[in-house]
Scaffold this active site. Sequence first.
Site, PDB file in Angstrom:
ATOM      1  N   SER A 225      -1.517  31.893  -8.290  1.00 34.68           N
ATOM      2  CA  SER A 225      -2.492  33.398  -6.969  1.00 34.68           C
ATOM      3  C   SER A 225      -1.822  33.761  -6.558  1.00 34.68           C
ATOM      4  CB  SER A 225      -3.396  32.488  -6.738  1.00 34.68           C
ATOM      5  OG  SER A 225      -2.868  31.616  -5.574  1.00 34.68           O
ATOM      6  N   LYS A 226      -2.392  34.411  -5.481  1.00 33.32           N
ATOM      7  CA  LYS A 226      -1.797  35.720  -4.621  1.00 33.32           C
ATOM      8  C   LYS A 226      -1.028  34.068  -3.708  1.00 33.32           C
ATOM      9  CE  LYS A 226      -3.558  40.253  -5.043  1.00 33.32           C
ATOM     10  NZ  LYS A 226      -4.457  40.485  -4.783  1.00 33.32           N
ATOM     11  N   ARG A 227      -1.720  32.884  -3.654  1.00 31.30           N
ATOM     12  CA  ARG A 227      -0.928  32.506  -2.179  1.00 31.30           C
ATOM     13  C   ARG A 227       0.633  32.076  -3.196  1.00 31.30           C
ATOM     14  NH1 ARG A 227      -2.294  27.197  -3.080  1.00 31.30           N
ATOM     15  NH2 ARG A 227      -3.486  27.954  -5.418  1.00 31.30           N
TER      16      ARG A 227
END
Length: 473
Positions: free
Chosen positions: A244-246
């Site tokens: 994910s963007k994390r």
Amino acid sequence: MTAPRVRFAPSPTGYLHVGGARTALFNWLYARKTGGTFVLRIEDTDRERSTEAHTRVILEGLAWLGVAWDEGPFFQGAFGDRHRADAERLLTAGAAYRCFCTREELDAQRAAAERTGGGFRYDGRCRRLPAGDITARLAAGVPFTIRLVVPDTELAWDDAVHGRISFQGRDLDDFVILRSDGTAIYNLAVVSDDIAMRITHVIRGDDHVSNTPKQIALYRALGAAEPVFAHVPMILGTDGKKLSKRHGATAVGDYQDLGIVPAAMRNFLALLGWSPGGDREIMPEAELVDAFSLDGIQSKPAVFDTVKLEWMNGQYLSAAPADTLLPAVERQLASLGVASAGRDLRPLIDAVKVRSRTILQLAGQVAVRLEGPRGEPDERATALRRKMGPAFAHNLSVVAEALSAVPAAEWTADVLLERVKAAADAAGLKLGDAMQPVRIALTGSTVSEPVNELLATVGPEASLRRIHAAAAA
Ligand code: GLU
């Protein structure tokens, strides 16, 4: 056997995620390998979330990656009439029925099911409506959805990746295929389109496994042959959590901006969940196509390791002729505001490409060799400078003195090496201790081509300016 037809069917509700790009790539590789056809279908039926801007980003991302479609792009929104006709055909055949339950009634049924601790499954009550009742409601204009009669049979398939996967019809409810506004629900739209487009292999993310039994029920009800399903594993970050963007950049466009070249991205994505066997890693397009098979797709999740991507990109940069890197480097120089007109950048690119992992690093190092400002010292350069203490500035002044005596006409790599060697000897310095501060002064980095070549490229004026500035800093 007829040649396979595969498709990539993104919803234009966001950017092109690396997972989507990997799915597209697997479809494309399979088509290229088998002499098949790769169809691109944009599933734009979610009118609120689909945008033309997203569609454009997806098309550009695929084009950048070199994943070219043979047919399309088709837009699912254009096929509403066929979706409705398929639903009506099922209705006529008794394989589907009208459901007049309102949202409130369904909510109440769901709440009742939850009170008794069970999960909600529609109980099929509208299937049992008497014919007269239906006619009366239709005459009164009562809105209805259309639901598929899900048979009480096994709904199973031999997944090309996971092997046999089986669901029981009795565990699914009679799901809605057509909304009351006459638009198709995802499962009907996909199956209707895949049948019409004669898709033989559905290669997609395994987040769709739970849709597949419903789609199989639809294929059977519509009397169409089922395609081969291949559900590719999901992609995790290096911490084992879903990517994910994390974890950083997840859009294909971001990697383009970070200076990854398409061939490296393609190679890297191909190895996310697929293995050619053995330990082959650097595989240009033709080798990927040649080695690709659905059998080589692994069922366990794949890990997206950006360090590996950068390493692979570095391998592609090292091997690329300067000519092919030139346009990307020029673009990056322009965005750094570094003038390069009239300069032949190719020798500079060749000098730095083997030590660069991204186009950004490469262009940064080319900029250093042009009139551009010296790069800020990186971490290693700063550490070395600290470690050397006063010797850093001292050694720079030894070299500066020797270089100042070199006439501009003699400023060549050979002469420079000779002069710096002599000066280092005379001052009792090891050559490396004299050269490394110069390298840092000129580039901000501890790695580069041999320093005498670097000095020759940067030229007398800028070299001495930077050496004096670094000695004084
Ligand atoms: N449009 C769906 C999605 O973006 C893909 C449908 C499919 O591949 O069957 O998830």
